[in-house]
Write an enzyme that holds these catalytic residues in place. Structure first.
Site, short mmCIF file in Angstrom:
data_model
loop_
_atom_site.label_atom_id
_atom_site.label_comp_id
_atom_site.label_asym_id
_atom_site.label_seq_id
_atom_site.Cartn_x
_atom_site.Cartn_y
_atom_site.Cartn_z
N GLU A 1 0.67 -1.02 0.13
CA GLU A 1 -0.06 0.11 0.15
C GLU A 1 0.88 1.18 0.10
O GLU A 1 1.86 1.22 0.48
CB GLU A 1 -0.96 0.10 1.11
CG GLU A 1 -1.82 -1.24 1.42
CD GLU A 1 -2.63 -1.31 2.44
OE1 GLU A 1 -3.83 -1.75 2.48
OE2 GLU A 1 -1.90 -1.06 3.79
N CYS B 1 3.25 8.64 0.81
CA CYS B 1 3.83 7.99 1.77
C CYS B 1 4.15 6.51 1.39
O CYS B 1 3.21 6.06 0.84
CB CYS B 1 2.75 7.61 3.06
SG CYS B 1 3.28 6.62 4.53
N CYS C 1 1.80 -1.34 16.12
CA CYS C 1 1.61 -1.22 14.47
C CYS C 1 0.84 -2.20 13.76
O CYS C 1 1.55 -3.51 14.04
CB CYS C 1 2.98 -0.91 13.81
SG CYS C 1 3.11 -0.52 12.30
N GLY D 1 6.75 -1.33 6.22
CA GLY D 1 8.19 -1.85 6.55
C GLY D 1 9.32 -0.86 6.96
O GLY D 1 8.96 0.26 7.50
N GLU D 2 10.50 -1.29 7.04
CA GLU D 2 11.52 -0.62 7.85
C GLU D 2 12.52 -0.18 6.63
O GLU D 2 13.11 -1.01 6.33
CB GLU D 2 12.24 -1.48 8.92
CG GLU D 2 13.43 -0.67 9.45
CD GLU D 2 13.37 0.84 10.01
OE1 GLU D 2 12.43 1.13 10.57
OE2 GLU D 2 14.24 1.51 9.28
N SER E 1 11.79 7.66 7.67
CA SER E 1 11.58 7.30 9.04
C SER E 1 12.04 5.92 9.28
O SER E 1 11.83 4.93 8.68
CB SER E 1 10.01 7.40 9.01
OG SER E 1 9.53 7.07 10.42
N SER F 1 11.21 7.23 14.85
CA SER F 1 10.29 6.57 15.65
C SER F 1 10.53 6.43 17.06
O SER F 1 11.14 5.46 17.29
CB SER F 1 9.51 5.33 15.15
OG SER F 1 9.10 5.61 13.84
N LEU F 2 10.56 7.44 17.97
CA LEU F 2 10.85 7.40 19.29
C LEU F 2 10.05 6.87 20.10
O LEU F 2 10.37 5.55 20.95
CB LEU F 2 11.29 8.90 19.64
CG LEU F 2 11.76 9.01 21.03
CD1 LEU F 2 13.02 8.42 21.39
CD2 LEU F 2 11.99 10.39 21.49
N HIS F 3 8.87 7.03 20.60
CA HIS F 3 7.76 6.67 21.17
C HIS F 3 8.01 6.36 22.63
O HIS F 3 7.14 6.43 23.51
CB HIS F 3 7.25 5.18 20.77
CG HIS F 3 6.90 5.35 19.19
ND1 HIS F 3 6.27 6.65 18.87
CD2 HIS F 3 7.23 4.57 18.08
CE1 HIS F 3 6.24 6.28 17.29
NE2 HIS F 3 6.84 5.12 17.13
N ASN G 1 -3.60 5.51 16.23
CA ASN G 1 -4.78 4.78 15.45
C ASN G 1 -4.83 3.57 15.83
O ASN G 1 -4.13 2.52 15.93
CB ASN G 1 -4.14 4.92 14.11
CG ASN G 1 -4.02 6.38 13.53
OD1 ASN G 1 -4.60 7.29 13.71
ND2 ASN G 1 -2.80 6.74 12.75
N CYS H 1 -1.16 6.42 9.79
CA CYS H 1 0.03 5.62 10.53
C CYS H 1 -0.19 4.35 11.14
O CYS H 1 -1.00 4.33 12.16
CB CYS H 1 0.58 6.66 11.44
SG CYS H 1 1.67 8.17 10.84
N1 SAH Z 1 9.47 1.67 10.00
C1 SAH Z 1 9.45 2.94 9.77
C2 SAH Z 1 8.56 3.50 9.00
C3 SAH Z 1 6.96 3.02 9.20
S1 SAH Z 1 6.13 3.74 10.62
C4 SAH Z 1 9.46 3.65 11.45
O1 SAH Z 1 9.29 2.79 12.48
O2 SAH Z 1 9.70 4.91 11.42
C5 SAH Z 1 5.62 5.38 10.18
C6 SAH Z 1 5.27 5.77 11.64
O3 SAH Z 1 3.98 5.61 11.92
C7 SAH Z 1 6.18 5.52 12.64
O4 SAH Z 1 6.47 6.65 13.68
C8 SAH Z 1 5.29 4.51 13.49
O5 SAH Z 1 5.83 4.32 14.58
C9 SAH Z 1 4.07 5.21 13.44
N2 SAH Z 1 3.02 4.20 13.79
C10 SAH Z 1 2.87 2.81 13.83
N3 SAH Z 1 1.86 2.36 14.06
C11 SAH Z 1 0.98 3.62 14.41
C12 SAH Z 1 -0.34 3.44 15.13
N4 SAH Z 1 -1.13 2.44 15.28
N5 SAH Z 1 -0.80 4.83 15.27
C13 SAH Z 1 -0.09 5.91 15.04
N6 SAH Z 1 1.04 5.86 14.73
C14 SAH Z 1 1.86 4.51 14.37
#
Ligand code: SAH
Length: 350
Positions: A93, A106, A120, A160-161, A192, A215-217, A291, A341
């Site tokens: 996608e 994206c 995710c 994907g990463e 990212s 992607s810190l979190h 999300n 996302c």
């Molecule tokens: N693998 C890469 C790129 C894909 S994810 C990465 O980790 O950055 C793109 C962004 O969406 C990342 O910051 C990821 O952490 C965030 N993301 C993943 N699942 C999500 C969700 N359910 N709700 C909101 N953001 C999410």
């Protein structure tokens, strides 16, 4: 005979290809323009190539890598999700997000994802394979053909990463940036990553300089490992050092993506730790509302994750700003079509 796939080859590789088949290397430049500038999939359009060569290419090579199988449009925001089939019959996608002043694409870099981040949907579907540079580029070509407005920005935030598919990712950046006068500047392209420290350094050494997002979190290693198992292998500390290296080489700013999870990373101590981290180098924080990933039926820890309420996201942002941090709260675009996302999971839901 297996056909040679041309899409994804760099200018140098195309020149080599033509030399190998006994043609002049400048044919590589012509084909490069047709593929990456004019986005042509049809040898019959390529009238500056002799007819005999066009016939030969038709017989021996392949231009297209993806087939459009479905588009869904989110009514309220105009976000468009494209469902694309690869030559191996995998579904991927990509998402087009129109805004007033820009249109962002994206792109996905893998079919599925091996990282297994607990919040995710793509992670929950598992990993199938890496995409080729041609397949990454063709997401752009497809999107551009069906979307009336020009695509101004690209983010590597689909399935994907990107840094685990390092070679194809770097090659695709070269293709986007190299498209003659209409190339998208790497300043408008963001890679990212969940944090593959050695590859962040390698990307810095390429000299390409796309923008980088981590992607810190969570700023706490133990919590981060719980929600992102990859942190066990490449801890945050190593990634921060790699980002410092990246910024020294590129003079840019790091974007921290931070998906807000109730009770996990939205506490007062998270505000303090995040503000402290942001003081280390030029940076900004994107707070992303979590999300829902209900459509992939998460179990265990994943199934228990809840979004931080809106009022707390706003308070969290305000308190960070008071501490001098640059903060944005990201709109959740495309939620209705599972294109936001972390909701991309073609193979599971289709
Ligand atoms: N693998 C890469 C790129 C894909 S994810 C990465 O980790 O950055 C793109 C962004 O969406 C990342 O910051 C990821 O952490 C965030 N993301 C993943 N699942 C999500 C969700 N359910 N709700 C909101 N953001 C999410």
């Amino acid at each position: 005979m297996k056909k040679t796939v041309l899409k994804g080859k760099t200018l140098q590789e195309l020149k080599e290809y033509f030399t190998e088949i006994g043609e002049k290397p400048f044919r590589g430049e012509q084909l490069f323009d047709w593929m990456y500038h004019y986005l042509s999939d049809d040898f019959d359009e390529m009238l500056n190539l002799p007819k005999s060569l066009r016939e030969r290419l038709k017989a021996e090579t392949e231009l297209k890598t993806l087939e459009l199988t479905n588009t869904s449009i989110s009514g309220s925001e105009g976000t468009v999700k494209l469902l694309l089939k690869t030559g191996h019959d995998n579904l991927i996608e990509c998402v087009v997000i129109p805004e007033e002043k820009r249109v962002t694409l994206c792109v996905s870099t893998q079919v599925g994802c091996p990282l297994d981040c607990k919040f995710c949907a793509t992670g929950l579907m598992g990993y199938k394979r890496n995409l080729t540079a041609g397949e990454i580029f063709d997401q752009y070509a497809m999107a551009k053909k069906i979307f009336e407005r020009d695509i101004t920005n690209i983010v590597y935030m689909g399935m994907g990463e990107p840094l685990l598919n390092y070679n194809a990712t770097v090659k695709s950046l070269e293709l986007f940036a190299g498209r003659l006068n209409k190339g998208i500047s790497l300043k408008k392209i963001t890679v990212s990553t969940a944090g593959i420290a050695p590859r962040i350094k390698a990307l810095a050494d390429t000299g390409l300089r796309p923008k980088l997002a981590l992607s810190l979190h969570s700023c706490f290693e133990d919590i981060r490992t719980k929600i992102m198992p990859v942190n066990g292998k490449y801890p945050l500390k190593e990634n921060i050092e790699a980002i410092e290296y990246y910024l020294r080489k590129t003079n840019g700013k790091i974007t921290y993506e931070y998906t807000m999870l109730a009770g996990i990373n939205d506490r007062d101590e998270d505000i303090k730790a995040l503000a402290k981290l942001c003081r280390r180098m030029p940076s900004k924080v994107n707070l992303i509302p979590f999300n829902s990933v209900e459509h992939v039926h998460p179990e265990g820890f994943s199934g228990q994750l809840r979004p931080t309420p809106k009022w707390r996201i706003e308070e969290f942002a305000e308190r960070l700003r008071d501490l001098g941090t640059t903060v944005m709260i990201r709109d959740t675009q495309g939620d209705e079509i599972a294109a936001a996302c972390g909701q991309l999971a073609a193979v599971v839901i289709n």
